[in-house]
Enzyme design. Structure first.
Site, mmCIF file in Angstrom:
data_model
loop_
_atom_site.group_PDB
_atom_site.id
_atom_site.type_symbol
_atom_site.label_atom_id
_atom_site.label_comp_id
_atom_site.label_asym_id
_atom_site.label_seq_id
_atom_site.Cartn_x
_atom_site.Cartn_y
_atom_site.Cartn_z
ATOM 1 N N GLY A 1 3.549 43.925 6.754
ATOM 2 C CA GLY A 1 3.176 44.441 8.075
ATOM 3 C C GLY A 1 3.839 45.753 8.427
ATOM 4 O O GLY A 1 5.054 45.853 8.404
ATOM 5 N N SER A 2 3.068 46.783 8.771
ATOM 6 C CA SER A 2 3.662 48.096 8.966
ATOM 7 C C SER A 2 2.631 49.099 9.467
ATOM 8 O O SER A 2 1.578 48.724 9.957
ATOM 9 C CB SER A 2 4.265 48.577 7.648
ATOM 10 O OG SER A 2 3.404 48.254 6.573
#
Length: 230
Positions: free
Chosen positions: A187-188
């Site tokens: 996640g980013s």
């Protein structure tokens, strides 16, 4: 492409050890208490899916700036890029693509060119969808320069869950549009700094596909306004 090819996707080598760890934990948990098998299996499959590395069809447009990430366009702003990127002191359009834990996280080059700067910054792990994440979060900045001097800046930003930014390139590396240059685990977000004169081709909330979606088009008129080192 048959049905199996659309379900069983290739996995990036970075994910092998994590899938193995999830599988081992599932085996141990099942040995301790059999009902844990199904949750463990689901997490193992999710981990494999997270590190999927599908083939992409790269647009054959020399003026296209292609999305480096799968995700959603979360921000479009005019900001002054970080000095270490070598993109000058004037504000440039920055497109932010937010990747959830369900997106493919393999990052791909926006343009053909040579890597001019790779700069890593330690930082916080704020929600990557926030504007201030660009400045405060742990991140890795890359500048790619075309043969004609056009430069595009890309910043990999860690988020709440992401704790590891991986970059496969270094200063002087040659890239073709769509080449894999890194990934961020779990996640980013990626920020893309567009050259002046580039015509934006996406809007807020739009879904992007790494290596396929065109973020902006340089066109014939843009070349005279971009690629100036300051």
């Amino acid at each position: 492409m048959n049905v199996l090819d659309s379900v069983i996707l290739p996995m990036h080598r970075e994910g092998r050890k994590f899938v193995a760890i999830f599988a081992l934990i599932t085996i141990i948990a099942t040995w301790l208490w059999q009902p844990l098998f199904w949750p463990g299996l689901a997490l193992t499959v999710w981990c494999y899916y997270f590190f999927r590395d599908p083939k992409r069809v790269v647009p054959q447009n020399p003026n296209a700036i292609i999305s480096p990430a799968d995700g959603v366009v979360s921000l479009i702003q005019d900001v002054v890029p970080p000095k270490e990127m070598g993109l000058g002191d004037e504000a440039l359009t920055r497109v932010s693509v937010f990747m959830s834990v369900f997106n493919c996280h393999v990052n791909r080059a926006c343009i053909d060119g040579v890597v001019r700067n790779v700069t890593y910054h330690h930082g916080k792990f704020l929600n990557a969808s926030l504007d201030k994440a660009s400045e405060h979060n742990e991140r890795n900045s890359i500048t790619v320069e075309r043969a004609d001097g056009v430069k595009v800046g890309i910043t990999q930003i860690a988020g709440l869950v992401a704790r590891r930014i991986v970059c496969f390139v270094k200063d002087g590396s040659s890239l073709s549009a769509g080449d894999r240059f890194g990934l961020i685990r779990f996640g980013s977000r990626l920020d893309i700094y567009l050259p002046k004169g580039a015509a934006l081709q996406v809007s807020l909330g739009q879904t992007t596909i790494a290596g396929e979606t065109i973020l902006a088009d340089l066109g014939d008129g843009a070349d005279a306004q971009v690629g100036i080192s300051k």
